[in-house]
Design an enzyme around this catalytic site. Structure first.
Site, short mmCIF file in Angstrom:
data_model
loop_
_atom_site.label_atom_id
_atom_site.label_comp_id
_atom_site.label_asym_id
_atom_site.label_seq_id
_atom_site.Cartn_x
_atom_site.Cartn_y
_atom_site.Cartn_z
N SER A 159 54.23 -10.24 -19.53
CA SER A 159 54.36 -10.99 -18.28
C SER A 159 53.74 -10.32 -17.06
CB SER A 159 55.84 -11.28 -18.01
OG SER A 159 56.37 -12.14 -19.00
N THR A 160 53.47 -9.02 -17.12
CA THR A 160 52.80 -8.39 -15.97
C THR A 160 51.41 -8.99 -15.75
OG1 THR A 160 52.01 -6.61 -17.42
CG2 THR A 160 54.05 -6.20 -16.19
#
Length: 711
Positions: free
Chosen positions: A297-298
């Site tokens: 998700s980064t």
């Protein structure tokens, strides 16, 4: 007068020819010796009547940005033997003294002492000066000394994978020591003197001293104080999560300068495990530039930035999350598929880390535009940082990308990056949109402090506009304030960031019980001074999500660094400075008693083990922590067959509290106060629990709680 006969004339001619042949042979031999062998014979002759001892140049120091020495050289000596000068009756005593003082094998030294076939033998290098003085006090014949140099690392383990180490000869073998060896090494000098057949210096003989040229000093962009913060919190992360390894990078986003680059586990540079090449290679590997992983998700930061810059989304764009999205016939779930986010704005989608939102953005971009921005942010190629062994990451060829691949890339799967790539890209996303080539080395200086070469990098171009960068910062700040990044929230400081929990592959297949947890954050959110990335590989204790296994340790680095930079906290209305408490001693207590003692101090806990008594704890008793922090308790009993959903401690019955809407930290605190444990899944706030509130369970039971983020 008699005239020579024919036979006599023939003999004379033959003799003359023979003489001419002999003379010709002599001339040819002399010519061969002088022209062909002359150089070699002259060198041998020179070696016989001269002694040529090298004088090792002092290797340049490696300094941090503030001049703190991280690697330096000290003068030592090489001990040499001249066996022809040692009398046979003195051989045993000479060998005994040298073996004792140099800590060498006696028989090996004696063999060298008696070896008359060699004029000079190097016995041992890098001998400390006090040892040399002790040897000299014995007045041993046939023992000589040459100036040498030894490498020291004042900070021991600090920055070990970045600094690297040198060989016994002083040549860089890894890290900066190797990368910048041509600057650090210098040029050796020598002492040349005339000696006799016994290798002793001739009285009145000439001696020539060629002075060595010392190496240059290398100045890094690293701040050793910030580096120590990063390493301290990575140690805590590994101990608390049981991770395989951990990495951290701290970068100045306005310049691309790396302020800290840490890898754990590590080793002492002054005592590297040279006898175990496999272990040494593992411990000395700088995973921050040499290892790739799925960012999870980064990477949604990059997807959002690309969507905003191309105009396919705006801050007010709306999306709908049914818990999944079907792409190319494949059902791709949201992490909160069990309780879909439903309708949400872009800001809410970022805060919720909702996978369908980012699959939608990737689809709107299309692979050509999306790949254009992936390339612009520096993925799929080396960043150019001054370090050998950098990997370019893994990016699927655009011609092979299907819609399902594009969707997965949108939320950080089907792409692999290095930590330095991600830190550099996020720095560009939040610094106003400018991508810088990351810098690990600032400059090279001579011994007078003059700059020989500067390595400060310039901009590689504008990736997104300043306006979109500001908008992105605002959304990521809300993610830390109210979304999945809440464990990185710092009262008084504006922190933005994004968590990531990525899957791992082995033999091309996803491994269900192995993850990579990460968090990338920046502060202050309105004018970022630092970007911090923390990655924990394969956390095995407690929650393995980025919000739990990485965000708290990134928060620690951010807090320590901002305070060191003298960035003053500015508290908003209703925001209070975090109170600190002293960790009580829980060792030798059972879990119920330990929980009560921690609750009285406003602390919660997690545990390693399933019963018995507390045998160790992290942090240690007496340490100062913020209220609400988590203490790791190591229990005396460990039963691998005990299931997580079974009670871990028998005792009184207690009532399960209502956890709905509370954060993971608050749930742990609430349950710990009742002698219960948390079995968490997801990120955000509690949206469901099992058993339900009001039910009675045994003390020590685990309460399953699903976490999500409300709209």
């Amino acid at each position: 007068m008699r005239t020579p006969g024919v036979s006599t004339k023939k003999r004379m001619v033959a003799s003359l020819i023979a003489i001419l042949v002999i003379l010709g042979g002599i001339i040819i031999r002399l010519g061969y010796i002088q022209l062909v062998q002359g150089g070699d014979l002259q060198a041998k002759a020179l070696d016989q009547w001269t002694s040529d001892l090298p004088v090792t140049a002092k290797r340049g120091s490696i300094l941090d940005r503030n001049g703190q020495s991280l690697a330096q050289s000290a003068s030592t000596d090489t001990v040499l033997l001249r066996p022809n000068q040692i009398k046979d009756g003195d051989a045993e005593e000479t060998a005994r003294v040298l073996a004792d003082l140099l800590e060498m094998d006696y028989d090996s030294v004696l063999e060298k002492v008696k070896d008359k076939s060699k004029g000079e033998i190097w016995l041992k290098r890098q001998v400390e000066r006090e040892v040399v003085q002790e040897i000299k006090s014995h007045n041993l014949k046939g023992v000589a000394f040459s100036v040498d140099s030894k490498r020291y690392y004042p900070m021991n383990n600090l920055l070990c994978q970045v600094l690297g180490f040198v060989s016994v000869d002083g040549n860089g073998l890894s890290g900066i020591e190797s990368k910048l060896n041509k600057y650090l090494a210098g040029t050796d000098g020598r002492i040349v003197s005339e000696v006799g057949a016994d290798r002793q210096e001739l009285p009145g003989g000439t001696e020539q001293y060629v002075e060595p040229i010392d190496g240059y000093d290398v100045v890094l962009s690293i701040d050793y104080v910030i580096q120590s913060f990063a390493e301290k919190h990575l140690d805590e992360a590994l101990q608390a999560t049981g991770g395989k390894k951990a990495m951290a990078i701290v970068m100045d986003p306005s310049t691309g300068e790396v302020l800290a680059m840490a890898n754990k586990p590590d080793y002492d540079l002054n005592d590297p495990p040279r006898n175990d090449s496999e272990l040494l290679q593992s411990l000395s590997r700088n995973s921050c530039v040499s290892d790739v992983y799925e960012p999870g998700s980064t990477f949604k930061i990059v997807t959002t930035a690309a969507g905003l810059e191309t105009g396919v989304i705006t801050k007010d764009s709306t999306f709908y999350c049914p818990g999944y999205q079907i792409v190319d016939g494949q059902k791709i779930k949201c992490w909160r598929h069990y309780n879909p986010h439903g309708s949400e704005t872009l800001t809410q989608g970022v805060m919720n880390s909702c996978n369908p939102v980012f699959m939608e953005i990737a689809g709107r971009l299309g692979k050509e535009k999306f790949y254009q921005y992936i390339d612009a942010f520096g993925f799929g190629k080396k960043t150019g940082i001054q370090f050998d062994g950098e990997e370019p990451g893994i990016l699927m060829g655009i011609q092979y990308v299907k819609n399902v691949d594009l969707a997965r890339i949108g939320f950080g799967q089907t792409i692999a990056v290095t930590p330095i790539q991600l830190t550099t890209a996020v720095s560009a996303a939040v610094n106003g949109g400018t991508l810088y080539e990351p810098t690990l080395v600032r400059e090279v200086r001579d011994q007078d402090g003059n700059t020989v070469e500067s390595f400060v990098k310039s901009s590689k171009g504008q990736v997104i506009s300043a306006a979109n960068s500001q908008l992105l910062r605002e959304m990521l700040e809300m993610t830390v304030k109210e979304g999945t990044g809440r464990n990185a929230y710092l009262p008084g400081y504006r922190v933005g960031g994004k968590t990531g929990t990525a899957q791992k592959y082995e033999d091309g297949k996803i491994v269900s019980d192995k993850t990579i947890a990460s968090f990338v954050g920046f502060a202050p959110a309105d004018d970022p001074k630092i970007v911090v990335l923390v990655v924990v590989d394969e956390p095995t204790i407690g929650d393995d999500h980025g919000s739990q296994a990485a965000a708290p340790y990134a928060k620690g680095i951010i807090q320590d660094t901002l305070q060191y930079m003298k960035v003053q906290p500015q508290y908003e209305d209703g925001e209070n400075e975090l109170a600190t408490v002293e960790v009580p001693d829980c060792i030798d207590l059972d879990i119920t008693s330990a929980a009560e003692r921690l609750r009285a101090k406003g602390l919660s806990y997690t545990q390693d083990g399933v019963g018995g008594t507390v045998v160790d704890m992290l942090p240690k008793p007496g340490a100062v922590m913020e209220e609400g922090s988590i203490v790791l308790l190591y229990m005396s009993e460990k039963d691998d067959d005990t299931k997580l959903d079974e009670p871990v401690h028998s005792g009184d019955e207690v009532e399960v509290p209502n956890l709905f809407g509370k954060s993971i930290a608050d749930c742990e605190k609430e349950l710990a106060g009742r002698g219960l444990m948390l079995d968490a899944s997801g990120e955000g706030v509690a949206v469901s629990q099992e058993p339900n509130a009001g039910e009675s369970v045994s003390v020590g039971s685990k309460i399953k709680v699903n976490f999500g983020t409300g709209q």
